[in-house]
Motif scaffolding. Sequence first.
Motif, mmCIF file in Angstrom:
data_model
loop_
_atom_site.group_PDB
_atom_site.id
_atom_site.type_symbol
_atom_site.label_atom_id
_atom_site.label_comp_id
_atom_site.label_asym_id
_atom_site.label_seq_id
_atom_site.Cartn_x
_atom_site.Cartn_y
_atom_site.Cartn_z
ATOM 1 N N ALA A 128 0.658 -1.094 -0.053
ATOM 2 C CA ALA A 128 -0.025 -0.066 0.113
ATOM 3 C C ALA A 128 0.886 1.361 -0.006
ATOM 4 O O ALA A 128 0.257 2.190 -0.179
ATOM 5 C CB ALA A 128 -1.098 -0.147 1.131
ATOM 6 N N SER A 129 2.074 1.209 0.395
ATOM 7 C CA SER A 129 3.092 2.101 0.247
ATOM 8 C C SER A 129 4.008 2.165 1.635
ATOM 9 O O SER A 129 3.642 1.565 2.591
ATOM 10 C CB SER A 129 2.474 3.638 0.388
ATOM 11 O OG SER A 129 1.931 3.954 1.647
ATOM 12 N N VAL A 130 5.091 2.874 1.055
ATOM 13 C CA VAL A 130 6.014 3.052 2.486
ATOM 14 C C VAL A 130 6.399 4.674 2.657
ATOM 15 O O VAL A 130 6.020 5.267 1.864
ATOM 16 C CB VAL A 130 7.313 2.182 2.486
ATOM 17 C CG1 VAL A 130 6.954 0.535 2.827
ATOM 18 C CG2 VAL A 130 8.195 2.226 1.172
ATOM 19 N N TYR A 131 7.142 5.019 3.549
ATOM 20 C CA TYR A 131 7.486 6.592 3.845
ATOM 21 C C TYR A 131 7.938 7.024 2.544
ATOM 22 O O TYR A 131 7.585 8.205 2.066
ATOM 23 C CB TYR A 131 8.451 6.575 4.660
ATOM 24 C CG TYR A 131 8.192 6.116 5.939
ATOM 25 C CD1 TYR A 131 6.835 6.242 6.534
ATOM 26 C CD2 TYR A 131 8.910 5.370 6.639
ATOM 27 C CE1 TYR A 131 6.488 5.689 7.912
ATOM 28 C CE2 TYR A 131 8.797 4.725 8.101
ATOM 29 C CZ TYR A 131 7.562 4.615 8.481
ATOM 30 O OH TYR A 131 7.254 4.054 9.531
ATOM 31 N N ASP A 132 9.074 6.636 1.625
ATOM 32 C CA ASP A 132 9.635 7.330 0.563
ATOM 33 C C ASP A 132 10.623 6.237 -0.207
ATOM 34 O O ASP A 132 10.721 5.211 0.241
ATOM 35 C CB ASP A 132 10.353 8.669 1.035
ATOM 36 C CG ASP A 132 11.411 8.289 2.029
ATOM 37 O OD1 ASP A 132 11.928 7.559 2.073
ATOM 38 O OD2 ASP A 132 12.092 9.437 2.416
ATOM 39 N N GLY A 133 11.355 6.792 -1.111
ATOM 40 C CA GLY A 133 11.880 6.000 -1.927
ATOM 41 C C GLY A 133 13.372 5.396 -1.179
ATOM 42 O O GLY A 133 13.620 4.387 -1.355
ATOM 43 N N ALA A 134 13.742 6.291 -0.468
ATOM 44 C CA ALA A 134 14.801 5.695 0.423
ATOM 45 C C ALA A 134 14.700 4.721 1.440
ATOM 46 O O ALA A 134 15.177 3.686 1.648
ATOM 47 C CB ALA A 134 15.673 6.877 1.245
ATOM 48 N N THR A 135 13.583 4.836 2.238
ATOM 49 C CA THR A 135 13.302 3.682 3.105
ATOM 50 C C THR A 135 12.512 2.578 2.343
ATOM 51 O O THR A 135 12.688 1.249 2.935
ATOM 52 C CB THR A 135 12.137 4.275 4.018
ATOM 53 O OG1 THR A 135 10.858 4.623 3.362
ATOM 54 C CG2 THR A 135 12.421 5.259 4.941
ATOM 55 N N ALA A 136 12.227 2.731 0.964
ATOM 56 C CA ALA A 136 11.531 1.710 0.286
ATOM 57 C C ALA A 136 12.759 0.702 0.142
ATOM 58 O O ALA A 136 12.841 -0.507 0.032
ATOM 59 C CB ALA A 136 11.001 2.102 -0.867
ATOM 60 N N LEU A 137 14.051 1.434 -0.260
ATOM 61 C CA LEU A 137 15.077 0.789 -0.613
ATOM 62 C C LEU A 137 15.635 0.112 0.787
ATOM 63 O O LEU A 137 15.994 -1.230 0.617
ATOM 64 C CB LEU A 137 16.405 1.406 -1.145
ATOM 65 C CG LEU A 137 17.729 0.831 -1.181
ATOM 66 C CD1 LEU A 137 17.798 -0.110 -2.072
ATOM 67 C CD2 LEU A 137 18.771 1.865 -1.491
ATOM 68 N N ALA A 138 15.604 0.501 1.879
ATOM 69 C CA ALA A 138 16.055 -0.117 3.210
ATOM 70 C C ALA A 138 15.154 -1.428 3.400
ATOM 71 O O ALA A 138 15.529 -2.263 3.739
ATOM 72 C CB ALA A 138 15.997 0.919 4.053
ATOM 73 N N GLU A 139 13.832 -1.085 3.060
ATOM 74 C CA GLU A 139 12.736 -2.159 3.415
ATOM 75 C C GLU A 139 13.056 -3.396 2.546
ATOM 76 O O GLU A 139 13.008 -4.707 2.873
ATOM 77 C CB GLU A 139 11.388 -1.813 3.628
ATOM 78 C CG GLU A 139 11.136 -0.698 4.740
ATOM 79 C CD GLU A 139 10.710 -1.490 6.011
ATOM 80 O OE1 GLU A 139 10.871 -2.390 5.931
ATOM 81 O OE2 GLU A 139 10.458 -0.644 6.878
ATOM 82 N N GLY A 140 13.291 -2.872 1.288
ATOM 83 C CA GLY A 140 13.455 -4.051 0.347
ATOM 84 C C GLY A 140 14.623 -4.829 0.412
ATOM 85 O O GLY A 140 14.703 -6.180 0.275
ATOM 86 N N ALA A 141 15.833 -4.162 1.018
ATOM 87 C CA ALA A 141 16.983 -4.837 1.294
ATOM 88 C C ALA A 141 16.780 -5.822 2.566
ATOM 89 O O ALA A 141 17.260 -6.949 2.259
ATOM 90 C CB ALA A 141 18.016 -3.909 1.763
ATOM 91 N N ILE A 142 16.004 -5.627 3.493
ATOM 92 C CA ILE A 142 15.517 -6.285 4.627
ATOM 93 C C ILE A 142 14.921 -7.541 4.205
ATOM 94 O O ILE A 142 15.041 -8.685 4.561
ATOM 95 C CB ILE A 142 14.898 -5.546 5.634
ATOM 96 C CG1 ILE A 142 15.860 -4.595 6.302
ATOM 97 C CG2 ILE A 142 14.289 -6.463 6.868
ATOM 98 C CD1 ILE A 142 14.986 -3.443 7.181
ATOM 99 N N MET A 143 14.000 -7.353 3.077
ATOM 100 C CA MET A 143 13.112 -8.419 2.415
ATOM 101 C C MET A 143 14.170 -9.526 2.033
ATOM 102 O O MET A 143 13.962 -10.598 2.186
ATOM 103 C CB MET A 143 12.127 -7.920 1.320
ATOM 104 C CG MET A 143 10.969 -7.253 1.659
ATOM 105 S SD MET A 143 10.242 -6.600 0.205
ATOM 106 C CE MET A 143 9.652 -7.806 -0.815
ATOM 107 N N ALA A 144 15.227 -8.955 1.188
ATOM 108 C CA ALA A 144 15.999 -9.880 0.730
ATOM 109 C C ALA A 144 17.152 -10.620 1.871
ATOM 110 O O ALA A 144 17.065 -11.767 1.584
ATOM 111 C CB ALA A 144 17.102 -9.072 -0.439
#
Lengths: 458, 519
Positions: A128-144
Amino acid sequence: MYTPHTQSDIEQMLETVGVPTLEALLRVPDAVALKRRLDLPEALPETLLVERLNAYALQNKALGHTSFLGAGAYRHYCPPVVGSLAMRGEFLTAYTPYQAEVSQGYLQAIYEWQTYVCLLTGLDIANASVYDGATALAEGAIMAVNATGRRAILVSKAVHPNYRAVLRTYAHGMELEVEELPLAADGTTDVAKLDAKLADKRFAAVALQSPNFFGAIDVPGAAARAALASSGTIPIAVVAEAMSLGALAPPAAWGAQIAVGEAQSFGVAVAYGGPYVGFIAAGTEHMRRIPGRLVGRTVDGEGRPAYTLTLQAREQHIRREKATSNICTNQAHCALIATIYLAALGASGLRRCATLNVERAHALAERVARVPGFTRAFSAPSFNEVAIEVPHGMTAGGVLAALQEKRILGGVDLGRWYPEFGRCMLTAATELTTDAEIEQLGRALEAIVAERKEAVRA
Amino acid sequence: MPETPAKETRASEVTRLTNAVTSDVSTGDLRGSTQPAGQVPLIFETGETGRANRYFPNGRSLEEFLPAHVLRGALPLPDNSELEVVRHFTKLSQRTFSIDTGFYPLGSCTMKYNPKVNDAMANLPGFRDLHPFAPDELAQGALAVMYDLQSYLAELFGMAQFSLNPAAGAHAELAALLIAKAHFAKRGTSKERTTVIVPDTAHGTNPASAAMVGYKVVSLKSDARGRVGVEDLRAVLGPDTAVCMMTNPNTLGLFEDRIHEIAAAVHEAGGLMYYDGANANALMGNARPGDMGFDLMHLNLHKTFSIPHGGGGAGHGPVGVAEHLVEFLPTPVVTRRTGGEQPAYALDFERPASIGPMRSFWSNFAHAVRALTYILANGGEGLGEISRLAVLNANYLRVKLRDVLEIPYDEVCRHEFVASAQPLKRATGVRALDIAKALLDRGFHAPTIYFPLLVPECLMIEPTETESKETLDAFAATLRAIVEAARTDPESVTEAPVRTLVGRLDETRAARQPNLRWS
């Protein structure tokens, strides 16, 4: 105070409660009581309030300037229909739609947003969304990290420097390693040695941004993709300029399993940095690892189609310390703005707008390259931003300061993040950039060159 | 005219049936709105390819500029006329409950009125169109907004400094725990300090944030008074204690009256005290976390400071710290230099001890404008009065509901209180969930239910200060009518909602066969 209480209301209510005064309701132990009057301003009536806020706004002198600023926040045209619909009080003042029966409208809008993100990225699911592009990258990295059990992330140096900095903030907390991939001479990521880098299977993910921070289209070729596929490392695509999705091949086309990014360009104001809207899309295999809220379509007791927040067993309010992320509040309203924007533009509008961005940036680059001593820093094809190298003997910072004197914000100084690029400035054009503005920039640069020659002679 | 009486009968029958659901009490239009019936097709199912709105000039094609292999093939988005778009989203808005349409007694969420002037100020071109990379000297107004807001918050909550960097409450919790980690690293004790203590009344984000920083979470049971017992706390404190995360008042709406002893015990053990500001509307301007011994805190500006929730965000979550932790705040920090004709504000990135940035850019700035507008509209005195009236409203409702539902901690509460449907469930089978759904049928939003976890069949009610006595009376009367219905005709409650667009959803199907997108 926006409170409706009359004196008589307060008296009646206190009597019902059985407490003599309002102050008595809030009594705290003496040890922690407030001992003095707080040093805060007096209340302003709305007439003076508006005047005060206007006074702050007028101090932002940047608005009188011609702007070529981009670097992760873009000035795009937003049709008035978008704001008019998004600012409806029903949307703006709604809570998170936990009570699905009275929130079908907003839930459907989020479901539509998730679908738009999937259609644009080419991936299966989106949150549904996350805060912004930078936190999306951090969260995507955590997923990986959670998917692979590996604890190192490889990130291209051509990923937005602010995104990399935030990734490091998060990684420090989780004790993850972050390594960087170098740049190639043409302004893309150097993936020539990716094979060797990935051989020890240490990396959970490789994050590549396209268009990258320098504006260059930067997707791995066949060899790099093969190296990625055999290493078990998850390719993450970073999209800092969502407008590019209207023109360029989607992340799924080069094999990204997770796409993260910033959708500010879809109707959200630049507003000095926020709020914006981060997105995460992924293959179905990551469904139970994706952070944040997800809206699903189901049925009610009578079989009528209906929308609801789903897979909540991933989330903090259910799982507490075992949740996939701590995210609770996200950027729903910005995602709504983006959804309405995409609905209004449609495929034809988005493609047209994205095309104009490319066209304007080309016009900008061509004009600047006609100024003696100014060249494009990199040869790779670009979307709506170009890195410009200023003449020898000058610095990007110096040129930008001289432009500012002429009421032009020419871009950002790449030397701020890359000491080796102290003679490069990153300049953006969008569909709003006019021929006249480009000409104004060209002439200003010519004047700066001339002034400098003059100064050298003197 | 034989038809006439029959028609009348039918009409009165309809009226009677409608009244049975909507007019248990003569509340006029104080209830929330009822939503229109009928499903709205997805935006992907309407429109026609090529039905383009002309927002942009025609021009050259992409192929003239870029090689074919980097270009996208199909762009499978729908083309709708602008009117189709307007009707679509207007209909969706009408099917969405909101503060602007009805009362939200949602515990720990502070669903107060969101003043329209705040939105108008955030939308001033000087704020809306300012680029985050505008040079500091051309962004003095925005920097002054941020500086003034962070200074007012520091005074209001007794902290040395606030940073507006984090995007929301949970994001600020993460920032605060990273600050704690940096604090212990500086003292060389981060390897030993591995535990975060969280009372069982805490919000779910607290343990989730702690886990993201690698902390082990120790949950602390509340005592018989619904508060943290100092002795219980001492039993878990030790050389491993990093942070104790608390909210005050807690999620039962009770003030932790031994907070100074708690803080002393945590500090004595070498730990830090963290204040979860989700419930700050209960004490703003009347008591300060800083005076209670808290070292770090966050605020949810989208709760206490009237920023609209927007259907789940964006929020704004400043993080505040005591003097000894200022050096660790996330970057950038807004600084102010005096001495010249006017103060000069700047973004300071050169902070070697900082935990680093938490987000792409500096803050959720548009929301900082809203929060500052709210503070200036109310003034220091007004903010204090807001809290007092929020507490009055909660206590008034608590007393009004005393003989309707069980009030497990029936003492003067703060901005919220919890009720329990446990006795009602034993007697009738009707649960908190059923009451929540029955409220939806009657035009009210449901309270927060099943939280905090320690109260069975919990309904957590926070009315906020912007609701009138009449609305509170109407809500209390409606709850009373629902409980009466539960005793006489329990099925009429367990079947609710029946008047909403859809009934209770098949959540199991949603989770087992996830359908997360149109295709």
